[in-house]
Motif scaffolding. Structure first.
Motif, mmCIF file in Angstrom:
data_model
loop_
_atom_site.group_PDB
_atom_site.id
_atom_site.type_symbol
_atom_site.label_atom_id
_atom_site.label_comp_id
_atom_site.label_asym_id
_atom_site.label_seq_id
_atom_site.Cartn_x
_atom_site.Cartn_y
_atom_site.Cartn_z
ATOM 1 N N ARG A 79 0.846 -1.015 -0.275
ATOM 2 C CA ARG A 79 0.366 0.168 -0.060
ATOM 3 C C ARG A 79 0.754 1.288 0.330
ATOM 4 N N LEU A 80 1.791 0.952 0.491
ATOM 5 C CA LEU A 80 2.618 2.220 0.816
ATOM 6 C C LEU A 80 3.380 2.619 -0.234
ATOM 7 N N LEU A 81 4.326 1.285 -1.001
ATOM 8 C CA LEU A 81 4.219 1.268 -2.566
ATOM 9 C C LEU A 81 3.262 1.994 -3.137
ATOM 10 N N ALA A 82 2.725 1.970 -3.352
ATOM 11 C CA ALA A 82 1.425 2.261 -4.312
ATOM 12 C C ALA A 82 1.346 4.072 -4.334
ATOM 13 N N LEU A 83 1.399 4.407 -3.077
ATOM 14 C CA LEU A 83 1.039 5.696 -3.179
ATOM 15 C C LEU A 83 2.149 6.653 -3.056
ATOM 16 N N TRP A 84 3.923 5.543 -3.439
ATOM 17 C CA TRP A 84 5.045 6.558 -4.144
ATOM 18 C C TRP A 84 4.615 6.016 -5.838
ATOM 19 N N GLY A 85 3.669 5.694 -6.247
ATOM 20 C CA GLY A 85 3.400 4.977 -7.606
ATOM 21 C C GLY A 85 4.296 3.367 -8.345
ATOM 22 N N VAL A 86 4.310 3.087 -7.426
ATOM 23 C CA VAL A 86 5.077 1.907 -7.547
ATOM 24 C C VAL A 86 4.113 0.472 -7.220
ATOM 25 N N ARG A 87 3.387 -0.569 -8.382
ATOM 26 C CA ARG A 87 2.417 -1.052 -8.423
ATOM 27 C C ARG A 87 2.773 -2.285 -8.924
ATOM 28 N N PRO A 88 3.279 -3.948 -8.043
ATOM 29 C CA PRO A 88 3.271 -4.861 -8.688
ATOM 30 C C PRO A 88 3.248 -5.456 -9.823
ATOM 31 N N LEU A 89 3.798 -5.385 -10.559
ATOM 32 C CA LEU A 89 3.725 -6.530 -12.040
ATOM 33 C C LEU A 89 3.419 -7.640 -11.644
ATOM 34 N N PRO A 90 2.557 -8.615 -13.212
ATOM 35 C CA PRO A 90 2.465 -10.152 -12.988
ATOM 36 C C PRO A 90 3.652 -10.805 -12.870
ATOM 37 N N GLY A 91 3.783 -11.546 -11.808
ATOM 38 C CA GLY A 91 4.966 -12.329 -11.025
ATOM 39 C C GLY A 91 5.626 -11.278 -11.192
ATOM 40 N N GLU A 92 5.942 -10.572 -10.324
ATOM 41 C CA GLU A 92 6.937 -9.894 -9.604
ATOM 42 C C GLU A 92 6.830 -9.987 -8.492
#
Length: 370
Positions: free
Chosen positions: A295-308
């Motif tokens: 959730r915190l990384l999403a606030l920095w504009g970084v969301r997980p990619l499939p399989g990452e």
């Protein structure tokens, strides 16, 4: 039966068949059960000897071509592997090379800069390092591969009450590789075993307890298992208390006096309101460290990619925000230890405290830059 989780995927053996409409197997071999929930979930599987369709699914693009951005030494080694005529021979050559090197298995390897550093310099890591390195090396050698996350081991508990059950914990989490060999389909490869058989194991996974150790913990472990057995019986009954069972129970309770059902419902509603108020006072169960980190990384504009993987996500976040690279790298390290390392209570408390400090630092920096 699984504990509350923010994800729908649940452990399974890869061969059994789902038995309920809210259960399905994805094309990647994940078993999904209902929505994510903050309460325990129960699912039932039917044994099957037939090979599932996902196990013979041909490789997709990401399983063929997804490679690290810059790994010149890995690519040079893969170029030599491509001289071998078949995928099986290339896999055997990779295994022989790993066994000839002083690789060590460690749950605390420290920060690993990239795959080149892991393969040719550091040569110390846990299952995730070995699985990702072998998968990348095989892909670079034109052999499709994929990293599989699951569980290995566990403990069969036989309580006095109820049926035996297999206890799986996060400390049993493991990662391995499946490679696609023409004519044979997907083949399972556990590269961690190649490291475990060579050299000393700095910080390696502890072995089975000695007789003395078992005697020291036997009494409280035995009591714990009995409690788990009773808890399992209650939870199974509660989760299986569906509409048909409810009707039978109501008929037994009220008989022909079902007109009192409304009174019972009102009373139950009042109990539910009181329980809800108590829950708000006590507070909901906090999210897992991984869910909070995502959730915190999403606030920095970084969301997980499939399989990452989570470390891969943090490396991508570090490239996007280089001024916070050290914090992202430290968060990935703490997250891996909390998820996979066999930690004592004090060690886990220490790593949780460090993880909270990193999360707070990222939160403050995000607020200042926002």
């Amino acid at each position: 039966m699984v504990d509350p989780s923010a994800i729908r995927a649940v452990p399974w053996d890869g061969f059994a068949l789902p038995t309920a409409p809210d259960q399905r197997v994805t094309s990647d071999g994940e078993l999904l059960v209902g929505p994510s929930a903050r309460q325990r979930r129960s699912f039932r599987l039917e044994s099957s000897a037939d090979e599932a369709a996902w196990q013979q699914r041909p490789p997709v693009l990401r399983e063929r071509e997804a490679l690290p951005a810059s790994s010149p030494r890995l690519n040079a080694m893969a170029q030599q592997l491509r001289l071998l005529p078949t995928g099986r021979e290339r896999l055997e050559a990779v295994e022989a090379w790993f066994r000839s090197q002083p690789f060590r298995y460690s749950l605390q390897p420290g920060a690993v800069a990239d795959l080149d550093a892991f393969l040719f310099d550091q040569q110390v890591g846990f299952c995730g390092h070995y699985a990702s390195a072998v998968a990348a090396l095989m892909r670079a050698a034109d052999v499709p591969s994929r990293v599989i996350s699951g569980y290995q081991g566990g403990r069969v508990v036989k309580p006095l009450s109820g049926s035996p059950f297999l206890e799986l914990r996060q400390s049993d989490a493991h990662a391995w590789v499946e490679v696609w060999l023409e004519g044979d389909g997907w083949q399972r490869v556990d590269a961690s075993l190649w490291a475990a058989s060579t050299g000393s194991q700095a910080g390696a996974v502890p072995g089975p307890p000695t007789q003395r150790q078992e005697g020291q913990v036997l009494w409280w472990r035995w009591l714990q298992w009995q409690w788990w057995g009773l808890d399992l019986i209650w939870t199974r009954w509660w989760l299986s208390f569906d509409q048909a069972n409810q009707l039978v129970w109501l008929q037994m309770l009220f008989g022909a006096q079902l007109r009192w059902l409304g009174v019972a419902i009102v009373g139950g509603g009042m109990v539910a309101v009181a329980a809800g108020w108590l829950l708000l006072r006590v507070g909901l169960r906090p999210r897992s460290p991984l869910a909070q980190s995502l959730r915190l990384l999403a606030l920095w504009g970084v969301r997980p990619l499939p399989g990452e993987s989570f470390p891969g996500l943090c490396r991508r976040a570090a490239r996007k925000h280089p001024d916070q690279a050290m914090v992202f790298e430290a968060m990935a390290d703490q997250q891996q230890r909390l998820a996979h390392a066999c930690l004592s209570t004090s060690q886990r408390r220490q790593h949780l405290r460090r993880w909270r400090q990193l999360r707070a630092e990222l939160g403050r920096q995000r607020w200042r830059s926002g």
